[in-house]
Design a protein around this motif. Sequence first.
Motif, mmCIF file in Angstrom:
data_model
loop_
_atom_site.group_PDB
_atom_site.id
_atom_site.type_symbol
_atom_site.label_atom_id
_atom_site.label_comp_id
_atom_site.label_asym_id
_atom_site.label_seq_id
_atom_site.Cartn_x
_atom_site.Cartn_y
_atom_site.Cartn_z
ATOM 1 N N GLY A 68 27.832 4.991 15.912
ATOM 2 C CA GLY A 68 28.182 4.130 17.042
ATOM 3 C C GLY A 68 27.274 2.918 17.008
ATOM 4 O O GLY A 68 27.235 2.186 16.047
ATOM 5 N N LYS A 69 26.476 2.763 18.054
ATOM 6 C CA LYS A 69 25.527 1.638 18.098
ATOM 7 C C LYS A 69 24.085 2.091 17.889
ATOM 8 O O LYS A 69 23.169 1.292 17.924
ATOM 9 N N LYS A 70 23.879 3.400 17.682
ATOM 10 C CA LYS A 70 22.534 3.959 17.594
ATOM 11 C C LYS A 70 22.185 4.324 16.149
ATOM 12 O O LYS A 70 22.969 4.948 15.453
ATOM 13 N N TRP A 71 20.996 3.920 15.711
ATOM 14 C CA TRP A 71 20.480 4.297 14.401
ATOM 15 C C TRP A 71 19.725 5.612 14.533
ATOM 16 O O TRP A 71 18.993 5.817 15.498
ATOM 17 N N GLU A 72 19.926 6.516 13.565
ATOM 18 C CA GLU A 72 19.223 7.789 13.526
ATOM 19 C C GLU A 72 18.585 7.973 12.159
ATOM 20 O O GLU A 72 19.105 7.519 11.148
ATOM 21 N N ILE A 73 17.466 8.683 12.156
ATOM 22 C CA ILE A 73 16.801 9.044 10.911
ATOM 23 C C ILE A 73 17.464 10.320 10.404
ATOM 24 O O ILE A 73 17.456 11.334 11.099
ATOM 25 N N VAL A 74 18.039 10.277 9.208
ATOM 26 C CA VAL A 74 18.662 11.480 8.655
ATOM 27 C C VAL A 74 17.762 12.150 7.628
ATOM 28 O O VAL A 74 17.899 13.338 7.361
ATOM 29 N N ALA A 75 16.841 11.388 7.037
ATOM 30 C CA ALA A 75 15.897 11.951 6.077
ATOM 31 C C ALA A 75 14.630 11.114 6.095
ATOM 32 O O ALA A 75 14.687 9.891 6.246
ATOM 33 N N GLY A 76 13.500 11.790 5.951
ATOM 34 C CA GLY A 76 12.226 11.090 5.916
ATOM 35 C C GLY A 76 11.269 11.778 4.970
ATOM 36 O O GLY A 76 11.365 12.996 4.757
ATOM 37 N N GLN A 77 10.376 10.995 4.391
ATOM 38 C CA GLN A 77 9.324 11.555 3.545
ATOM 39 C C GLN A 77 8.064 10.752 3.744
ATOM 40 O O GLN A 77 8.079 9.519 3.750
ATOM 41 N N ASN A 78 6.946 11.473 3.910
ATOM 42 C CA ASN A 78 5.636 10.867 4.105
ATOM 43 C C ASN A 78 4.749 11.274 2.935
ATOM 44 O O ASN A 78 4.658 12.453 2.613
ATOM 45 N N THR A 79 4.114 10.304 2.296
ATOM 46 C CA THR A 79 3.262 10.561 1.134
ATOM 47 C C THR A 79 1.928 9.876 1.353
ATOM 48 O O THR A 79 1.881 8.687 1.692
ATOM 49 N N ASP A 80 0.834 10.625 1.146
ATOM 50 C CA ASP A 80 -0.480 10.019 1.330
ATOM 51 C C ASP A 80 -0.841 9.142 0.130
ATOM 52 O O ASP A 80 -0.466 9.431 -0.996
ATOM 53 N N VAL A 81 -1.568 8.076 0.430
ATOM 54 C CA VAL A 81 -2.081 7.196 -0.616
ATOM 55 C C VAL A 81 -3.434 7.765 -1.019
ATOM 56 O O VAL A 81 -4.338 7.901 -0.182
ATOM 57 N N LYS A 82 -3.571 8.104 -2.272
ATOM 58 C CA LYS A 82 -4.795 8.733 -2.769
ATOM 59 C C LYS A 82 -5.950 7.738 -2.771
ATOM 60 O O LYS A 82 -5.748 6.541 -2.953
ATOM 61 N N PRO A 83 -7.176 8.243 -2.588
ATOM 62 C CA PRO A 83 -8.326 7.350 -2.678
ATOM 63 C C PRO A 83 -8.449 6.788 -4.092
ATOM 64 O O PRO A 83 -8.027 7.429 -5.058
ATOM 65 N N ALA A 84 -9.026 5.613 -4.196
ATOM 66 C CA ALA A 84 -9.236 5.011 -5.522
ATOM 67 C C ALA A 84 -10.220 5.889 -6.296
ATOM 68 O O ALA A 84 -11.195 6.393 -5.720
ATOM 69 N N PRO A 85 -9.981 6.081 -7.585
ATOM 70 C CA PRO A 85 -10.910 6.902 -8.365
ATOM 71 C C PRO A 85 -12.271 6.207 -8.472
ATOM 72 O O PRO A 85 -12.363 4.981 -8.422
ATOM 73 N N ALA A 86 -13.299 7.017 -8.602
ATOM 74 C CA ALA A 86 -14.650 6.467 -8.773
ATOM 75 C C ALA A 86 -14.706 5.694 -10.080
ATOM 76 O O ALA A 86 -14.027 6.041 -11.057
ATOM 77 N N ALA A 87 -15.511 4.668 -10.097
ATOM 78 C CA ALA A 87 -15.662 3.866 -11.313
ATOM 79 C C ALA A 87 -16.240 4.734 -12.418
ATOM 80 O O ALA A 87 -17.136 5.554 -12.186
ATOM 81 N N ALA A 88 -15.721 4.572 -13.609
ATOM 82 C CA ALA A 88 -16.223 5.319 -14.760
ATOM 83 C C ALA A 88 -17.612 4.810 -15.111
ATOM 84 O O ALA A 88 -17.891 3.613 -15.012
ATOM 85 N N PRO A 89 -18.512 5.714 -15.512
ATOM 86 C CA PRO A 89 -19.855 5.270 -15.884
ATOM 87 C C PRO A 89 -19.794 4.349 -17.110
ATOM 88 O O PRO A 89 -18.936 4.523 -17.976
ATOM 89 N N THR A 90 -20.691 3.413 -17.144
ATOM 90 C CA THR A 90 -20.764 2.515 -18.317
ATOM 91 C C THR A 90 -21.751 3.098 -19.311
ATOM 92 O O THR A 90 -22.497 4.028 -18.999
ATOM 93 N N LYS A 91 -21.802 2.526 -20.496
ATOM 94 C CA LYS A 91 -22.750 2.983 -21.517
ATOM 95 C C LYS A 91 -24.197 2.866 -21.044
ATOM 96 O O LYS A 91 -25.028 3.681 -21.343
ATOM 97 N N ASP A 92 -24.461 1.805 -20.264
ATOM 98 C CA ASP A 92 -25.819 1.544 -19.809
ATOM 99 C C ASP A 92 -26.232 2.420 -18.632
ATOM 100 O O ASP A 92 -27.411 2.597 -18.370
ATOM 101 N N ALA A 93 -25.277 2.959 -17.900
ATOM 102 C CA ALA A 93 -25.585 3.783 -16.736
ATOM 103 C C ALA A 93 -24.943 5.141 -16.910
ATOM 104 O O ALA A 93 -23.748 5.296 -16.679
ATOM 105 N N PRO A 94 -25.705 6.139 -17.325
ATOM 106 C CA PRO A 94 -25.131 7.482 -17.513
ATOM 107 C C PRO A 94 -24.576 8.042 -16.212
ATOM 108 O O PRO A 94 -25.010 7.643 -15.134
ATOM 109 N N ALA A 95 -23.633 8.941 -16.325
ATOM 110 C CA ALA A 95 -23.014 9.580 -15.151
ATOM 111 C C ALA A 95 -24.085 10.241 -14.299
ATOM 112 O O ALA A 95 -25.033 10.826 -14.813
ATOM 113 N N GLY A 96 -23.928 10.139 -12.981
ATOM 114 C CA GLY A 96 -24.842 10.793 -12.072
ATOM 115 C C GLY A 96 -26.066 9.973 -11.722
ATOM 116 O O GLY A 96 -26.932 10.412 -11.007
ATOM 117 N N LYS A 97 -26.216 8.782 -12.252
ATOM 118 C CA LYS A 97 -27.378 7.945 -11.928
ATOM 119 C C LYS A 97 -26.974 6.708 -11.213
ATOM 120 O O LYS A 97 -25.977 6.184 -11.310
#
Length: 180
Positions: free
Chosen positions: A151-180
Amino acid sequence: MRNLFQLVTAALVALTFMLASPAHAQAAKGRGADEAALRKLVADQTEAWNRSDAAAWSKDFSQDAAFINIVGSVFNGREEIEKRHAFVFNTLFKGSRTEVTVTRLLFLDTAVAVVDMEHVVTGYAGLPPGVQATESGVLKTRMRYVMKKSGKKWEIVAGQNTDVKPAPAAAPTKDAPAGK
């Protein structure tokens, strides 16, 4: 070659008259009204979330709607969608606030539309298992609705919600070992 030029010119003139026709203008006007109605539905739903009002948040789902939540659970029917949102509004998302931006509105025909949104949720008490904040204190999600006009009314017939993942941590460089 001259005949081809005349044919293309005639087609362009005809197209110009078609686009300027009252029927086309009426369709464009109707599309604008439908877009405004869909944007209002999203705005009303946002306000309902911010009041923790599950009945108002769910009212525009069709009776037989399907909704896939942020962790992949499927809720069938408006009643179940409302019940599950009442639960989260009283637990994990109690007191939360959301800001919603419509990122795309696509009409598949005059009575079917797809609405894509970005949600930014803050002030939540906790998050569902497996869901991480996108950034400190902020959960971002992408929501997609398939909408149908009855008629004149819009209805939601299907919906999906997806979370946006956090950005991955920066990879360690050669000069800075992991964990430091």
